[in-house]
Design an enzyme around this catalytic site. Structure first.
Site, PDB file in Angstrom:
ATOM      1  N   GLN A  98     -52.873   5.357 -35.598  1.00  0.00           N
ATOM      2  CA  GLN A  98     -52.341   6.609 -35.076  1.00  0.00           C
ATOM      3  C   GLN A  98     -53.443   7.566 -34.643  1.00  0.00           C
ATOM      4  O   GLN A  98     -54.616   7.407 -34.981  1.00  0.00           O
ATOM      5  CB  GLN A  98     -51.487   7.299 -36.140  1.00  0.00           C
ATOM      6  N   HIS A 100     -53.696  12.095 -33.378  1.00  0.00           N
ATOM      7  CA  HIS A 100     -52.995  13.373 -33.327  1.00  0.00           C
ATOM      8  C   HIS A 100     -53.462  14.173 -32.117  1.00  0.00           C
ATOM      9  O   HIS A 100     -54.606  14.053 -31.683  1.00  0.00           O
ATOM     10  CB  HIS A 100     -53.246  14.162 -34.615  1.00  0.00           C
ATOM     11  N   GLU A 135     -57.593  16.721 -39.079  1.00  0.00           N
ATOM     12  CA  GLU A 135     -57.520  16.541 -40.527  1.00  0.00           C
ATOM     13  C   GLU A 135     -58.858  16.093 -41.089  1.00  0.00           C
ATOM     14  O   GLU A 135     -59.717  15.552 -40.376  1.00  0.00           O
ATOM     15  CB  GLU A 135     -56.418  15.541 -40.888  1.00  0.00           C
ATOM     16  N   HIS A 264     -57.083   6.195 -35.897  1.00  0.00           N
ATOM     17  CA  HIS A 264     -57.411   5.853 -37.273  1.00  0.00           C
ATOM     18  C   HIS A 264     -56.218   5.222 -37.980  1.00  0.00           C
ATOM     19  O   HIS A 264     -55.074   5.331 -37.527  1.00  0.00           O
ATOM     20  CB  HIS A 264     -57.875   7.087 -38.051  1.00  0.00           C
ATOM     21  N   ARG A 283     -48.244   6.980 -32.588  1.00  0.00           N
ATOM     22  CA  ARG A 283     -48.564   5.665 -33.153  1.00  0.00           C
ATOM     23  C   ARG A 283     -48.635   4.602 -32.052  1.00  0.00           C
ATOM     24  O   ARG A 283     -47.930   4.691 -31.047  1.00  0.00           O
ATOM     25  CB  ARG A 283     -47.525   5.265 -34.187  1.00  0.00           C
TER      26      ARG A 283
END
Length: 403
Positions: A98, A100, A135, A264, A283
């Site tokens: 996935q 982001h 993140e 990642h 994804r």
């Protein structure tokens, strides 16, 4: 300063022991527990436990008093929205492959899906909100992950070490252009292969990985990972894509920052994760959930090379901070033992999570004991925090980023 009651999210890849043990509950848990959420995400907000035992949603507190709870600087930028979300992540199996989106990409995607009439709770909805989701993940146990595209020349060496005749043309595609654009071309080709082509190619690659492992080849860990993924996700193009990514092993206290567009997949272990307060995930494989390869390709960053591993920069006695350029969050680690105290000054909101030992927290006239698995909310208006402990104790501290 008040204790938090937090939601536990159950996903199939989660652990039956890690979060239950941290929270002092019966082990094993009746079902896999994957994530413990601490923050004010609308999907599962934490609840503040008052002195009278009454619980109130942190979302409601922020809406009622954004300046007092968040501080003027944070409230001016984010309104009544807490910009970060803190998690404990416990993976017994691999998560999906996935990435982001950036803030701009998320805003565009969210608006497009709204205009198309895709319900927010639809399983095929990519964008749950118009926000970015960078993140940082910090290991509590040995933590295994795939993250970021490996340096192309080294990937060519890995692919050439595998005796899979039908895969050779794909290897040479990258060898002919060993840069970000070459990675883009190879990744796009692999992730969009027709199933009949995958059914021929994947067994050859997996057989070659078995031989590589038996011969104790240079890329033993990478090949073992591909074999594990191939067994868990037969016929999945994400297994081939995993060959292009850095294989990372973090030791406790080590962290990696994953900016927007970083491809990642977390594989195994327990970690503290801090992220922007968003739930946008795109994804491309290794999952039964919704996959949207074209949308993923729109946000993917093909920059390549080793992923920098952080151990935290000393930022005071007993305090280590994991630096990023992210305005939404900053993560710090507090280590304290008998006879010492750590003073934590702040101008914004904080969440503290105890991951080892027992801490005594004092803020002005308020004091409380924080045990492993417990967390607290400290509004911006609270006085400076002092942390003491009679035993070796570890806490993680989430705050907005420094601009």
């Amino acid at each position: 300063m008040e204790l938090l009651h937090n939601a536990v999210r159950a996903y199939a890849w989660g652990s039956r022991t890690a979060i239950a043990e941290m929270l002092g509950r019966e082990v094993p848990a009746p079902h896999p527990e994957a994530e413990l959420w601490m923050g004010a995400h609308p999907g599962d907000p934490s609840h503040v436990i008052g002195a009278d035992g009454v619980q109130r949603s942190l979302l409601d507190l922020l809406a009622e008093d954004p300046d007092g709870q968040l501080g003027s600087r944070c409230a001016d930028r984010w309104g009544s929205r807490l910009p970060f979300l803190l998690k404990v992540l416990a993976a017994d199996e691999a998560l999906s492959l996935q990435a982001h989106p950036s803030a701009e990409q998320a805003a565009q995607g969210f608006a497009a899906e709204d205009a198309a009439g895709v319900p927010l709770d639809s399983p095929v909805r990519n964008y749950k909100d118009p926000s970015a989701k960078p993140e940082l993940v910090c290991a509590l146990t040995e933590f295994h992950a795939l993250a970021g595209f490996r340096e192309p020349a080294r990937t060519v060496k890995l692919l050439r070490s595998l005796d899979a005749p039908d895969f050779a043309p794909y290897t040479e595609l990258l060898a002919a252009q060993p840069d970000a654009e070459g990675l883009r071309a190879l990744f796009t080709t692999l992730i969009t292969l027709p199933q009949n082509a995958l059914d021929v190619l994947l067994p050859q690659v997996l057989d070659a990985c078995v031989v590589h492992v038996k011969e104790h080849g240079e890329f033993d860990l990478e090949c073992r990972t591909v074999l594990e993924l191939g067994e868990a996700y037969p016929g999945d193009a994400g297994v081939l894509a995993a060959l292009l990514l850095n294989r990372i092993v973090l030791q406790p206290g080590e962290a990696v920052y994953l900016p927007a567009g970083n491809l990642h997949a977390y594989l195994h272990g327990t970690a503290v994760e801090i992220l922007a307060n968003s739930d946008n995930v795109l994804r491309c494989g290794l999952t039964p959930k919704h996959v949207d390869v074209p949308e993923l390709m729109r946000v993917l960053d093909f920059s390549c090379g080793d992923m920098p591993v952080q151990t935290g920069s000393p930022s005071g006695s007993g305090l280590w901070t994991y630096r990023t350029a992210c305005p939404e969050f900053e993560l710090s680690r507090i280590e304290v033992d008998g006879g010492r105290e750590v003073r934590v000054d702040h101008t914004g909101p904080q969440i503290l999570l105890c991951t080892r030992g027992v801490a005594r927290l004092t803020s002005g006239d308020t004091a409380l004991e924080l045990r492993r698995g417990q967390s607290v909310w400290l509004p911006a208006a609270d006085p400076a925090l002092v942390v003491t402990s009679a035993v070796p104790t570890q806490l993680f501290r989430a705050t907005p980023g420094v601009e």
